[in-house]
Design a protein around this motif. Structure first.
Motif, PDB file in Angstrom:
ATOM      1  N   ALA A 190       0.687  -1.234   0.112  1.00 44.69           N
ATOM      2  CA  ALA A 190      -0.145   0.057  -0.035  1.00 44.69           C
ATOM      3  C   ALA A 190       0.899   1.206   0.039  1.00 44.69           C
ATOM      4  CB  ALA A 190      -0.857  -0.078   1.182  1.00 44.69           C
ATOM      5  N   GLY A 191       1.975   1.144   0.766  1.00 43.54           N
ATOM      6  CA  GLY A 191       2.847   2.325   0.616  1.00 43.54           C
ATOM      7  C   GLY A 191       3.391   2.514  -0.573  1.00 43.54           C
ATOM      8  N   SER A 192       3.745   1.513  -1.354  1.00 45.04           N
ATOM      9  CA  SER A 192       4.402   1.968  -2.627  1.00 45.04           C
ATOM     10  C   SER A 192       3.392   2.762  -3.734  1.00 45.04           C
ATOM     11  CB  SER A 192       4.948   0.808  -3.210  1.00 45.04           C
ATOM     12  OG  SER A 192       3.737  -0.090  -3.794  1.00 45.04           O
ATOM     13  N   VAL A 193       1.865   2.589  -3.471  1.00 46.10           N
ATOM     14  CA  VAL A 193       1.223   3.138  -4.553  1.00 46.10           C
ATOM     15  C   VAL A 193       0.855   4.414  -4.004  1.00 46.10           C
ATOM     16  CG1 VAL A 193      -0.004   1.257  -5.095  1.00 46.10           C
ATOM     17  CG2 VAL A 193      -1.124   2.524  -3.271  1.00 46.10           C
ATOM     18  N   SER A 194       1.310   5.190  -2.767  1.00 46.11           N
ATOM     19  CA  SER A 194       0.887   6.444  -2.187  1.00 46.11           C
ATOM     20  C   SER A 194       1.406   7.534  -3.082  1.00 46.11           C
ATOM     21  CB  SER A 194       1.275   6.687  -0.512  1.00 46.11           C
ATOM     22  OG  SER A 194       2.689   6.499  -0.536  1.00 46.11           O
ATOM     23  N   GLY A 195       2.407   7.413  -3.587  1.00 48.61           N
ATOM     24  CA  GLY A 195       3.142   8.477  -4.416  1.00 48.61           C
ATOM     25  C   GLY A 195       2.572   8.376  -5.765  1.00 48.61           C
ATOM     26  N   ALA A 196       2.095   7.349  -6.160  1.00 46.35           N
ATOM     27  CA  ALA A 196       1.564   7.196  -7.524  1.00 46.35           C
ATOM     28  C   ALA A 196       0.333   7.790  -7.531  1.00 46.35           C
ATOM     29  CB  ALA A 196       1.290   5.667  -8.036  1.00 46.35           C
ATOM     30  N   VAL A 197      -0.694   7.606  -6.352  1.00 45.12           N
ATOM     31  CA  VAL A 197      -2.036   8.093  -6.146  1.00 45.12           C
ATOM     32  C   VAL A 197      -1.722   9.609  -6.077  1.00 45.12           C
ATOM     33  CG1 VAL A 197      -3.867   8.511  -4.614  1.00 45.12           C
ATOM     34  CG2 VAL A 197      -3.268   6.268  -5.276  1.00 45.12           C
ATOM     35  N   LYS A 198      -0.683  10.165  -5.151  1.00 42.62           N
ATOM     36  CA  LYS A 198      -0.443  11.742  -5.308  1.00 42.62           C
ATOM     37  C   LYS A 198      -0.243  12.206  -6.846  1.00 42.62           C
ATOM     38  CE  LYS A 198       2.335  14.912  -3.020  1.00 42.62           C
ATOM     39  NZ  LYS A 198       3.501  15.275  -2.187  1.00 42.62           N
ATOM     40  N   MET A 199       0.545  11.662  -7.569  1.00 39.24           N
ATOM     41  CA  MET A 199       0.768  12.158  -8.681  1.00 39.24           C
ATOM     42  C   MET A 199      -0.521  12.270  -9.799  1.00 39.24           C
ATOM     43  SD  MET A 199       3.326  10.347 -11.802  1.00 39.24           S
ATOM     44  CE  MET A 199       2.233   9.306 -11.987  1.00 39.24           C
ATOM     45  N   ILE A 200      -1.205  11.080  -9.821  1.00 34.28           N
ATOM     46  CA  ILE A 200      -2.519  10.969 -10.414  1.00 34.28           C
ATOM     47  C   ILE A 200      -3.415  12.222  -9.936  1.00 34.28           C
ATOM     48  CG2 ILE A 200      -4.093   9.422 -11.457  1.00 34.28           C
ATOM     49  CD1 ILE A 200      -2.487   7.208 -10.872  1.00 34.28           C
ATOM     50  N   VAL A 201      -3.451  12.558  -8.574  1.00 34.58           N
ATOM     51  CA  VAL A 201      -4.326  13.497  -8.277  1.00 34.58           C
ATOM     52  C   VAL A 201      -3.759  14.616  -8.797  1.00 34.58           C
ATOM     53  CG1 VAL A 201      -4.993  14.689  -6.287  1.00 34.58           C
ATOM     54  CG2 VAL A 201      -5.034  12.373  -6.017  1.00 34.58           C
ATOM     55  N   GLN A 202      -2.556  14.998  -8.669  1.00 33.35           N
ATOM     56  CA  GLN A 202      -2.004  16.206  -9.005  1.00 33.35           C
ATOM     57  C   GLN A 202      -2.459  16.554 -10.429  1.00 33.35           C
ATOM     58  OE1 GLN A 202       2.009  15.859  -7.763  1.00 33.35           O
ATOM     59  NE2 GLN A 202       1.572  16.870  -5.994  1.00 33.35           N
ATOM     60  N   MET A 203      -2.201  15.251 -11.538  1.00 27.77           N
ATOM     61  CA  MET A 203      -2.666  15.548 -12.933  1.00 27.77           C
ATOM     62  C   MET A 203      -4.109  15.875 -13.057  1.00 27.77           C
ATOM     63  SD  MET A 203      -0.288  12.114 -14.175  1.00 27.77           S
ATOM     64  CE  MET A 203      -0.797  12.260 -15.987  1.00 27.77           C
ATOM     65  N   GLY A 204      -4.952  15.738 -11.983  1.00 25.79           N
ATOM     66  CA  GLY A 204      -6.341  16.160 -12.118  1.00 25.79           C
ATOM     67  C   GLY A 204      -7.062  14.739 -12.809  1.00 25.79           C
ATOM     68  N   LEU A 205      -6.634  13.681 -12.816  1.00 20.93           N
ATOM     69  CA  LEU A 205      -7.213  12.566 -13.204  1.00 20.93           C
ATOM     70  C   LEU A 205      -8.234  11.779 -12.504  1.00 20.93           C
ATOM     71  CD1 LEU A 205      -4.544  10.846 -15.665  1.00 20.93           C
ATOM     72  CD2 LEU A 205      -6.628  12.301 -16.306  1.00 20.93           C
ATOM     73  N   ILE A 206      -7.690  11.818 -11.034  1.00 18.51           N
ATOM     74  CA  ILE A 206      -8.503  11.199 -10.016  1.00 18.51           C
ATOM     75  C   ILE A 206      -8.774  12.316  -8.778  1.00 18.51           C
ATOM     76  CG2 ILE A 206      -7.504   8.745 -10.444  1.00 18.51           C
ATOM     77  CD1 ILE A 206      -5.879   8.993  -7.936  1.00 18.51           C
ATOM     78  N   GLU A 207      -9.593  11.971  -8.322  1.00 20.80           N
ATOM     79  CA  GLU A 207      -9.883  12.931  -6.912  1.00 20.80           C
ATOM     80  C   GLU A 207     -10.387  12.167  -5.686  1.00 20.80           C
ATOM     81  OE1 GLU A 207     -13.297  15.147  -8.199  1.00 20.80           O
ATOM     82  OE2 GLU A 207     -14.622  13.350  -8.528  1.00 20.80           O
ATOM     83  N   ARG A 208     -10.104  12.668  -4.550  1.00 26.66           N
ATOM     84  CA  ARG A 208     -10.277  12.198  -3.403  1.00 26.66           C
ATOM     85  C   ARG A 208     -11.738  12.238  -3.047  1.00 26.66           C
ATOM     86  NH1 ARG A 208      -6.452  14.506  -0.756  1.00 26.66           N
ATOM     87  NH2 ARG A 208      -4.997  12.621  -0.646  1.00 26.66           N
ATOM     88  N   ILE A 209     -12.646  11.404  -2.355  1.00 29.31           N
ATOM     89  CA  ILE A 209     -13.845  11.325  -2.047  1.00 29.31           C
ATOM     90  C   ILE A 209     -14.118  10.898  -0.826  1.00 29.31           C
ATOM     91  CG2 ILE A 209     -14.697  11.508  -4.573  1.00 29.31           C
ATOM     92  CD1 ILE A 209     -15.467   8.493  -4.033  1.00 29.31           C
ATOM     93  N   HIS A 210     -15.290  11.229  -0.237  1.00 30.47           N
ATOM     94  CA  HIS A 210     -15.441  10.648   1.019  1.00 30.47           C
ATOM     95  C   HIS A 210     -16.539   9.591   0.709  1.00 30.47           C
ATOM     96  CE1 HIS A 210     -16.917  10.508   5.210  1.00 30.47           C
ATOM     97  NE2 HIS A 210     -18.321  10.552   4.700  1.00 30.47           N
ATOM     98  N   VAL A 211     -16.431   8.472   1.479  1.00 32.50           N
ATOM     99  CA  VAL A 211     -17.239   7.428   1.268  1.00 32.50           C
ATOM    100  C   VAL A 211     -17.802   7.065   2.855  1.00 32.50           C
ATOM    101  CG1 VAL A 211     -17.424   4.808   0.993  1.00 32.50           C
ATOM    102  CG2 VAL A 211     -16.238   6.242  -0.385  1.00 32.50           C
ATOM    103  N   ALA A 212     -18.989   7.524   2.858  1.00 29.63           N
ATOM    104  CA  ALA A 212     -19.770   7.085   4.273  1.00 29.63           C
ATOM    105  C   ALA A 212     -19.256   6.016   5.080  1.00 29.63           C
ATOM    106  CB  ALA A 212     -21.338   7.312   4.091  1.00 29.63           C
ATOM    107  N   GLY A 213     -19.154   6.113   6.279  1.00 30.99           N
ATOM    108  CA  GLY A 213     -18.800   4.722   6.865  1.00 30.99           C
ATOM    109  C   GLY A 213     -17.317   4.225   6.796  1.00 30.99           C
ATOM    110  N   SER A 214     -16.676   4.820   5.959  1.00 26.67           N
ATOM    111  CA  SER A 214     -15.154   4.412   5.752  1.00 26.67           C
ATOM    112  C   SER A 214     -14.215   5.406   6.380  1.00 26.67           C
ATOM    113  CB  SER A 214     -14.928   4.025   4.209  1.00 26.67           C
ATOM    114  OG  SER A 214     -13.478   3.857   4.093  1.00 26.67           O
ATOM    115  N   ARG A 215     -13.191   4.815   7.080  1.00 22.16           N
ATOM    116  CA  ARG A 215     -12.244   5.796   7.471  1.00 22.16           C
ATOM    117  C   ARG A 215     -11.076   5.830   6.514  1.00 22.16           C
ATOM    118  NH1 ARG A 215     -11.747   3.952  13.825  1.00 22.16           N
ATOM    119  NH2 ARG A 215     -10.168   2.473  12.720  1.00 22.16           N
ATOM    120  N   ARG A 216     -10.993   4.981   5.665  1.00 18.57           N
ATOM    121  CA  ARG A 216     -10.112   5.193   4.617  1.00 18.57           C
ATOM    122  C   ARG A 216     -10.206   6.097   3.403  1.00 18.57           C
ATOM    123  NH1 ARG A 216      -9.311  -1.342   2.696  1.00 18.57           N
ATOM    124  NH2 ARG A 216      -7.329  -0.350   1.993  1.00 18.57           N
TER     125      ARG A 216
END
Length: 156
Positions: free
Chosen positions: A55-81
């Protein structure tokens, strides 16, 4: 070849193609995982499971894709992740962000045109300036035509 095997091979092929185009390997693999997923959202853990990495190895990849504007962080009710999903209109968002880079390049080229006298350097810089000016003027109309075509239902 099973459907799942074909899906995974197609995702890896896309990731390798993106790497060949200059994207970082883990970012390309993570982006492919989002594109090929039927889930509304994915967590870092989901990506790690899908890609067979920590899971740690994907954190930088996720950050990069967020910065590119292709994915976004969302809230999912009942999840702490943290959950992420593909953005609506991800590719036009990416283009818009690249558009600002082209603006910066054009500004730098303009300074170059002003700094040189007549000659080969001026011809090269003026050609570059004219090309990027043309792109910046035409691209918004292309994006609008694309969106109109999509709204009209003419997609595969």
């Amino acid at each position: 070849m099973t459907g799942e095997t074909a899906r995974r091979e197609a995702a890896e092929h896309l990731a390798l193609t993106l790497v060949g185009a200059g994207m970082q390997r883990m970012g390309a693999r993570a982006l492919a995982a989002f594109l090929f997923s039927d889930k509304e959202s994915l967590t870092a853990g989901d990506l790690a499971d899908e890609l067979g990495v920590s899971a740690g190895s994907v954190s930088g990849a996720v950050k990069m894709i967020v910065q590119m504007g292709l994915i976004e962080r969302i809230h999912v009710a009942g999840s702490r992740r943290e959950h992420f999903r593909m953005r609506d209109n991800a590719w036009t968002t990416l283009y818009s962000r690249q558009h600002s880079v082209v603006d910066d390049v054009l500004t730098a080229v303009e300074k170059g045109v002003e700094a040189v006298g007549p000659g080969l350097a001026l011809e090269r810089l003026a050609y570059m300036r004219d090309f990027y000016t043309f792109l910046l003027n035409e691209a918004p109309m292309l994006v609008e035509r694309f969106e109109q075509q999509r709204r009209g239902g003419s997609r595969p």
